[in-house]
Design a protein around this motif. Structure first.
Motif, PDB file in Angstrom:
ATOM      1  N   GLY A 291    -106.194  -9.195  48.027  1.00 12.96           N
ATOM      2  CA  GLY A 291    -107.346  -9.393  47.141  1.00 12.96           C
ATOM      3  C   GLY A 291    -107.187 -10.609  46.260  1.00 12.96           C
ATOM      4  O   GLY A 291    -108.143 -11.362  46.026  1.00 12.96           O
ATOM      5  N   ILE A 292    -105.957 -10.834  45.774  1.00 11.94           N
ATOM      6  CA  ILE A 292    -105.673 -12.008  44.944  1.00 11.94           C
ATOM      7  C   ILE A 292    -105.951 -13.279  45.741  1.00 11.94           C
ATOM      8  O   ILE A 292    -106.581 -14.223  45.254  1.00 11.94           O
ATOM      9  CB  ILE A 292    -104.200 -11.982  44.452  1.00 11.94           C
TER      10      ILE A 292
ATOM     11  N   VAL B 115    -120.661 -23.507  34.717  1.00 12.94           N
ATOM     12  CA  VAL B 115    -119.317 -23.274  34.184  1.00 12.94           C
ATOM     13  C   VAL B 115    -118.977 -21.790  34.331  1.00 12.94           C
ATOM     14  O   VAL B 115    -119.756 -20.930  33.914  1.00 12.94           O
ATOM     15  CB  VAL B 115    -119.227 -23.677  32.688  1.00 12.94           C
ATOM     16  N   LEU B 116    -117.837 -21.516  34.926  1.00  8.93           N
ATOM     17  CA  LEU B 116    -117.389 -20.139  35.109  1.00  8.93           C
ATOM     18  C   LEU B 116    -116.082 -19.948  34.352  1.00  8.93           C
ATOM     19  O   LEU B 116    -115.109 -20.666  34.562  1.00  8.93           O
ATOM     20  CB  LEU B 116    -117.179 -19.866  36.605  1.00  8.93           C
ATOM     21  N   ILE B 117    -116.070 -18.981  33.421  1.00  6.46           N
ATOM     22  CA  ILE B 117    -114.881 -18.675  32.619  1.00  6.46           C
ATOM     23  C   ILE B 117    -114.319 -17.338  33.092  1.00  6.46           C
ATOM     24  O   ILE B 117    -115.014 -16.321  33.039  1.00  6.46           O
ATOM     25  CB  ILE B 117    -115.224 -18.555  31.110  1.00  6.46           C
ATOM     26  N   LEU B 118    -113.079 -17.336  33.539  1.00 13.95           N
ATOM     27  CA  LEU B 118    -112.471 -16.110  34.068  1.00 13.95           C
ATOM     28  C   LEU B 118    -111.171 -15.814  33.335  1.00 13.95           C
ATOM     29  O   LEU B 118    -110.212 -16.584  33.392  1.00 13.95           O
ATOM     30  CB  LEU B 118    -112.195 -16.263  35.574  1.00 13.95           C
ATOM     31  N   ASP B 119    -111.163 -14.697  32.629  1.00 13.29           N
ATOM     32  CA  ASP B 119    -109.969 -14.245  31.915  1.00 13.29           C
ATOM     33  C   ASP B 119    -109.305 -13.167  32.776  1.00 13.29           C
ATOM     34  O   ASP B 119    -109.847 -12.081  32.941  1.00 13.29           O
ATOM     35  CB  ASP B 119    -110.389 -13.685  30.548  1.00 13.29           C
ATOM     36  N   GLU B 120    -108.154 -13.498  33.348  1.00 12.64           N
ATOM     37  CA  GLU B 120    -107.430 -12.572  34.247  1.00 12.64           C
ATOM     38  C   GLU B 120    -108.292 -12.107  35.426  1.00 12.64           C
ATOM     39  O   GLU B 120    -108.501 -10.907  35.629  1.00 12.64           O
ATOM     40  CB  GLU B 120    -106.909 -11.353  33.471  1.00 12.64           C
ATOM     41  N   PRO B 121    -108.804 -13.026  36.265  1.00  9.88           N
ATOM     42  CA  PRO B 121    -109.713 -12.625  37.348  1.00  9.88           C
ATOM     43  C   PRO B 121    -109.054 -11.820  38.459  1.00  9.88           C
ATOM     44  O   PRO B 121    -109.737 -11.127  39.202  1.00  9.88           O
ATOM     45  CB  PRO B 121    -110.213 -13.965  37.899  1.00  9.88           C
ATOM     46  N   THR B 122    -107.728 -11.917  38.600  1.00 13.53           N
ATOM     47  CA  THR B 122    -107.051 -11.194  39.683  1.00 13.53           C
ATOM     48  C   THR B 122    -106.372  -9.915  39.187  1.00 13.53           C
ATOM     49  O   THR B 122    -105.586  -9.307  39.911  1.00 13.53           O
ATOM     50  CB  THR B 122    -106.012 -12.102  40.372  1.00 13.53           C
TER      51      THR B 122
ATOM     52  N   ASN C 280    -122.989   0.624  47.124  1.00 14.33           N
ATOM     53  CA  ASN C 280    -123.914   1.710  46.763  1.00 14.33           C
ATOM     54  C   ASN C 280    -123.197   2.934  46.191  1.00 14.33           C
ATOM     55  O   ASN C 280    -123.820   3.982  45.977  1.00 14.33           O
ATOM     56  CB  ASN C 280    -124.765   2.097  47.985  1.00 14.33           C
ATOM     57  N   ASP C 281    -121.884   2.798  45.948  1.00 13.95           N
ATOM     58  CA  ASP C 281    -121.129   3.858  45.273  1.00 13.95           C
ATOM     59  C   ASP C 281    -121.180   3.640  43.763  1.00 13.95           C
ATOM     60  O   ASP C 281    -121.346   2.503  43.292  1.00 13.95           O
ATOM     61  CB  ASP C 281    -119.651   3.848  45.714  1.00 13.95           C
ATOM     62  N   LYS C 282    -121.008   4.738  43.013  1.00 13.39           N
ATOM     63  CA  LYS C 282    -120.988   4.598  41.552  1.00 13.39           C
ATOM     64  C   LYS C 282    -119.723   3.871  41.118  1.00 13.39           C
ATOM     65  O   LYS C 282    -118.628   4.101  41.647  1.00 13.39           O
ATOM     66  CB  LYS C 282    -121.067   5.975  40.886  1.00 13.39           C
ATOM     67  N   VAL C 283    -119.880   3.001  40.132  1.00 15.16           N
ATOM     68  CA  VAL C 283    -118.777   2.150  39.661  1.00 15.16           C
ATOM     69  C   VAL C 283    -117.647   2.993  39.068  1.00 15.16           C
ATOM     70  O   VAL C 283    -116.488   2.597  39.114  1.00 15.16           O
ATOM     71  CB  VAL C 283    -119.300   1.098  38.651  1.00 15.16           C
ATOM     72  N   GLY C 284    -117.976   4.164  38.556  1.00 15.02           N
ATOM     73  CA  GLY C 284    -116.952   5.062  38.012  1.00 15.02           C
ATOM     74  C   GLY C 284    -115.906   5.459  39.041  1.00 15.02           C
ATOM     75  O   GLY C 284    -114.789   5.832  38.684  1.00 15.02           O
ATOM     76  N   LYS C 285    -116.255   5.368  40.324  1.00 15.53           N
ATOM     77  CA  LYS C 285    -115.325   5.712  41.405  1.00 15.53           C
ATOM     78  C   LYS C 285    -114.538   4.500  41.902  1.00 15.53           C
ATOM     79  O   LYS C 285    -113.677   4.625  42.766  1.00 15.53           O
ATOM     80  CB  LYS C 285    -116.098   6.317  42.583  1.00 15.53           C
ATOM     81  N   TYR C 286    -114.869   3.315  41.397  1.00 11.61           N
ATOM     82  CA  TYR C 286    -114.213   2.079  41.852  1.00 11.61           C
ATOM     83  C   TYR C 286    -112.764   2.018  41.371  1.00 11.61           C
ATOM     84  O   TYR C 286    -112.444   2.461  40.259  1.00 11.61           O
ATOM     85  CB  TYR C 286    -114.939   0.853  41.301  1.00 11.61           C
ATOM     86  N   SER C 287    -111.911   1.397  42.171  1.00 15.43           N
ATOM     87  CA  SER C 287    -110.562   1.051  41.719  1.00 15.43           C
ATOM     88  C   SER C 287    -110.671  -0.127  40.754  1.00 15.43           C
ATOM     89  O   SER C 287    -111.724  -0.779  40.661  1.00 15.43           O
ATOM     90  CB  SER C 287    -109.688   0.653  42.907  1.00 15.43           C
ATOM     91  N   LEU C 288    -109.572  -0.412  40.056  1.00 17.47           N
ATOM     92  CA  LEU C 288    -109.564  -1.551  39.123  1.00 17.47           C
ATOM     93  C   LEU C 288    -109.883  -2.852  39.850  1.00 17.47           C
ATOM     94  O   LEU C 288    -110.630  -3.699  39.361  1.00 17.47           O
ATOM     95  CB  LEU C 288    -108.187  -1.647  38.449  1.00 17.47           C
ATOM     96  N   GLY C 289    -109.326  -2.998  41.059  1.00 16.10           N
ATOM     97  CA  GLY C 289    -109.570  -4.205  41.850  1.00 16.10           C
ATOM     98  C   GLY C 289    -111.036  -4.365  42.225  1.00 16.10           C
ATOM     99  O   GLY C 289    -111.584  -5.468  42.171  1.00 16.10           O
ATOM    100  N   MET C 290    -111.675  -3.246  42.604  1.00 18.31           N
ATOM    101  CA  MET C 290    -113.109  -3.292  42.952  1.00 18.31           C
ATOM    102  C   MET C 290    -113.953  -3.671  41.737  1.00 18.31           C
ATOM    103  O   MET C 290    -114.915  -4.434  41.840  1.00 18.31           O
ATOM    104  CB  MET C 290    -113.569  -1.920  43.478  1.00 18.31           C
TER     105      MET C 290
END
Length: 306
Positions: A168-169, A154-161, A128-138
């Motif tokens: 977190g990884i 099908v799930l395509i993930l480019d650099e998911p970690t 419920n926090d604004k995404v602008g306050k998120y860390s890169l990981g969040m």
């Protein structure tokens, strides 16, 4: 037998007079995690962008559950979830609002499903926090949540970690494995972290200069048995052992006081038997497994991965 979820058939991309992708063929089954790696400029991101419909194909076709993105894009695309480069998020909205907004693009995504996905990626405390306050990981976690919201095949993930700490990884890696196994999702991942690709994937494909130069199964023992590998032979008498090994036409090297020989995995029992017959006292025989990084550098000539 698992159904083919994603199939690339003779996929080509030409920009101007330059051929970027040169007739790419690959397929990924339901429930399989496929690592897609290559040096900078190999065509990896171009391929991913064509699969998800962000770039037109110059030739060939991509099929999702048998549906062509060329002739049946709407039906094919609804079965894809993706993060390409960076998650597309609205910083002025909360994480929950971002997911609600995205959910409106698909039929049947309930609030319960959103709550389930938020819990899966571990964002309950900040949703419920604004995404602008998120860390890169969040932000990365929220991107994964967004990509799986509609239960894609099908799930395509480019650099998911990207941007995640080690814990977190590991969480994302474990979740991706669970998603493939439990929900039968075909996952295609590109990453700079080759050690993570090796831990996460069932198969790996290496692309260079627009061509798939190698595919191999991570857990295939029969494939490994046919490959030459280096083996550390830890014995009481190095000199006597070296004589026996050379009689077997094996090349012997010395590393840190121990003997190292190159041979096939299937030949190890016969070599050990021969040494025992000759009265050699053996403390241990340890294969040195080539890492994905070693194989990548050998195949690509040491180009930087990207």
């Amino acid at each position: 037998m698992s159904q083919v979820a994603l199939e690339l058939k003779d996929v080509k991309k030409t920009i101007g007079k330059k051929e970027i992708i040169k007739g790419l063929d690959l397929s990924i089954n339901q429930g399989e995690v496929y690592g897609f790696i290559g040096p900078n400029g190999a065509g990896k991101t171009t391929t991913i962008r064509m699969i998800v419909g962000l770039m037109k194909l110059s030739g060939g076709d991509v099929k999702i559950l048998g549906k062509s993105i060329q002739s049946d894009y709407k039906d094919a695309a609804k079965n894809i979830g993706a993060i390409v480069e960076n998650p597309e998020l609205y910083p002025f909205m909360t994480g929950w609002q971002n997911l609600m907004h995205y959910a409106r693009m698909y039929q049947g995504v309930t609030k319960e499903r959103i709550q389930e996905v938020v819990a899966l990626v571990g964002l309950e405390k900040v949703i419920n926090d604004k995404v602008g306050k998120y860390s890169l990981g969040m932000r990365q976690r929220l991107g994964v949540a967004q990509a799986i919201l509609h239960k894609p095949a099908v799930l395509i993930l480019d650099e998911p970690t990207n941007g995640l700490d080690p814990a977190g990884i590991r969480e994302i890696r474990d979740y991706i494995r669970d998603l493939a196994v439990k929900d039968n999702v075909a996952v295609m991942i590109s990453s700079h972290l080759l050690s993570e690709i090796e831990l996460m994937c069932d198969r790996i494909g290496i692309i260079q200069q627009g061509e798939l130069i190698k595919e191999h199964s991570v857990h295939d023992e029969s494939e490994a048995a046919q490959e030459d590998l280096k083996v550390i032979v830890d014995v009481k008498d190095n000199e006597k052992t070296e004589v026996v090994l050379k009689e077997l036409d094996l090349t012997v090297e010395k590393e840190a006081g121990k003997l190292v020989v190159e041979l096939k995995r299937d030949d190890i029992p016969n070599v050990v038997k021969k040494l025992v017959e000759q009265g050699v006292e053996i403390y241990g025989v340890t294969p040195i497994k080539a890492t994905l990084e070693d194989q990548f550098l050998e195949l690509t000539g040491g180009n930087v991965i990207g």
